[in-house]
Motif scaffolding. Structure first.
Motif, mmCIF file in Angstrom:
data_model
loop_
_atom_site.group_PDB
_atom_site.id
_atom_site.type_symbol
_atom_site.label_atom_id
_atom_site.label_comp_id
_atom_site.label_asym_id
_atom_site.label_seq_id
_atom_site.Cartn_x
_atom_site.Cartn_y
_atom_site.Cartn_z
ATOM 1 N N LYS B 15 0.838 -1.214 0.000
ATOM 2 C CA LYS B 15 0.000 0.000 0.000
ATOM 3 C C LYS B 15 0.868 1.257 0.000
ATOM 4 N N ALA B 18 2.267 1.682 -3.407
ATOM 5 C CA ALA B 18 1.201 2.063 -4.345
ATOM 6 C C ALA B 18 0.901 3.558 -4.220
ATOM 7 N N ALA B 19 0.834 4.035 -2.970
ATOM 8 C CA ALA B 19 0.551 5.452 -2.738
ATOM 9 C C ALA B 19 1.673 6.315 -3.319
ATOM 10 N N ARG B 21 3.711 5.528 -5.652
ATOM 11 C CA ARG B 21 3.740 5.400 -7.122
ATOM 12 C C ARG B 21 2.702 6.329 -7.757
ATOM 13 N N ALA B 22 1.581 6.558 -7.027
ATOM 14 C CA ALA B 22 0.514 7.413 -7.572
ATOM 15 C C ALA B 22 0.847 8.895 -7.417
ATOM 16 N N ALA B 23 1.758 9.214 -6.510
ATOM 17 C CA ALA B 23 2.135 10.625 -6.298
ATOM 18 C C ALA B 23 2.913 11.116 -7.524
ATOM 19 N N PRO B 24 2.872 12.450 -7.783
ATOM 20 C CA PRO B 24 3.637 12.971 -8.922
ATOM 21 C C PRO B 24 5.110 12.584 -8.802
ATOM 22 N N GLU B 25 5.753 12.398 -9.939
ATOM 23 C CA GLU B 25 7.138 11.914 -9.934
ATOM 24 C C GLU B 25 8.035 12.824 -9.092
ATOM 25 N N GLY B 26 8.769 12.215 -8.203
ATOM 26 C CA GLY B 26 9.707 12.970 -7.368
ATOM 27 C C GLY B 26 9.068 13.610 -6.148
ATOM 28 N N ALA B 27 7.732 13.565 -6.063
ATOM 29 C CA ALA B 27 7.051 14.214 -4.924
ATOM 30 C C ALA B 27 7.156 13.325 -3.688
ATOM 31 N N LEU B 29 5.605 12.164 0.032
ATOM 32 C CA LEU B 29 4.367 12.127 0.809
ATOM 33 C C LEU B 29 4.731 12.122 2.285
#
Lengths: 191, 97
Positions: B15, B18-19, B21-27, B29
């Motif tokens: 999970k 996955a989270a 991977r869904a975030a903008p590249e390089g961002a 969380l």
């Protein structure tokens, strides 16, 4: 055989977990961007509706100024969110996108207004409020359930104001509709 | 790919990846955001994040924001590739039934 089936069930469950986690990530990112925009529109609704109620002759100016300010803030916050998310969206690109969306909405609302025979400022106010509520509810399907909750709240406030508060409709929409947007904006922002 | 990646395979780690991977590249969380997304407890999330960082799948940054300690994570290219391979593996298991 059974172990193959169990492995496939586990794999399906894992893919569902992935989809759910990614859906939540995207929804939270959208709330981050939408929160300040919804908040600003709430303040504009509050001010423009209140002014319309107390000074009807200033209504057109209040709404024109409010809509222009709201569109400007929306484009600016949209551009900031794009920068934060590395989407590479430039300010002119955000401006163009914002103007295109605003133009489409204005033309669409005018067409609906003509079709259903909107003739008073109060009717136009009600129609626009319902259009905003509908847009939020539709947005909720793809961008996150909180938008849907916000749309239902604004829609319910509009219908209740129209049915039971017609004499104070603008004041009602300013404080209840605008208040819902202000609180909703903070709610999205603080996710 | 005919075997799962044992690091990615664990539910919470999957999970988290996955989270990210869904975030903008390089961002990055934040820990608190990952906690809301995954529904994990502080302790478990902390442990699994450390495990992923040890494997080189994520990169952790710790700093102070508004006078509060803040932990943020982002996916490394190795982590992105491991996650994508694992998803491909999961799909192949379903298709192979």
């Amino acid at each position: 055989m059974n172990s193959n089936r169990d492995a496939a069930l586990d794999a399906k469950r894992a893919l569902k977990d992935i989809e759910a986690a990614q859906g939540r990530t995207n929804a939270f990112a959208f709330y981050d961007s939408a929160g300040p925009i919804v908040f600003v529109w709430g303040v504009i609704w509050l001010l423009a509706n209140t002014l319309t109620y107390f000074k009807p002759q200033a209504a057109d100016m209040a709404w024109l100024t409010g809509i222009a300010a709201g569109a400007g803030f929306s484009m600016f916050f949209g551009w900031l969110a794009g920068r934060r998310n590395n989407s590479g969206s430039s300010l002119p690109k955000s401006l163009l996108a914002g103007l295109a969306i605003a133009g489409t909405i204005l033309i669409g609302l005018n067409a609906i207004g003509l079709a259903v025979g909107v003739s008073t400022q109060q009717q136009a106010n009600g129609l626009i409020s319902i259009a905003v509520a509908t847009a939020y509810i539709l947005m909720g399907f793809s961008r996150g359930a909180r938008m849907m909750v916000l749309g239902v709240a604004v829609g319910a406030a509009t219908v209740a104001g129209w049915l039971w508060m017609r004499d104070w409709f603008e004041l009602w929409m300013g404080f209840v509709g605008g208040g819902a947007l202000i609180l909703g904006g903070v709610w999205l922002w603080r996710t | 790919m005919d075997a799962p990646d044992e690091i990615v395979h664990q539910t919470l780690r999957l999970k988290i990846l996955a989270a990210l991977r869904a975030a903008p590249e390089g961002a990055r969380l934040e820990f608190t955001r990952l906690k809301k997304i995954t529904g994990a407890t502080d302790g478990n999330l902390g442990r699994q994040i450390t495990r992923l960082a040890e494997a080189g799948y994520i990169d952790i940054a710790k700093d102070f924001h508004k006078n509060r300690p803040r932990t943020r994570a982002r996916l490394t290219p190795l982590g992105a590739s491991a996650f994508d391979n694992h998803v491909a593996y999961l799909k192949s298991v379903i298709e192979g039934l």
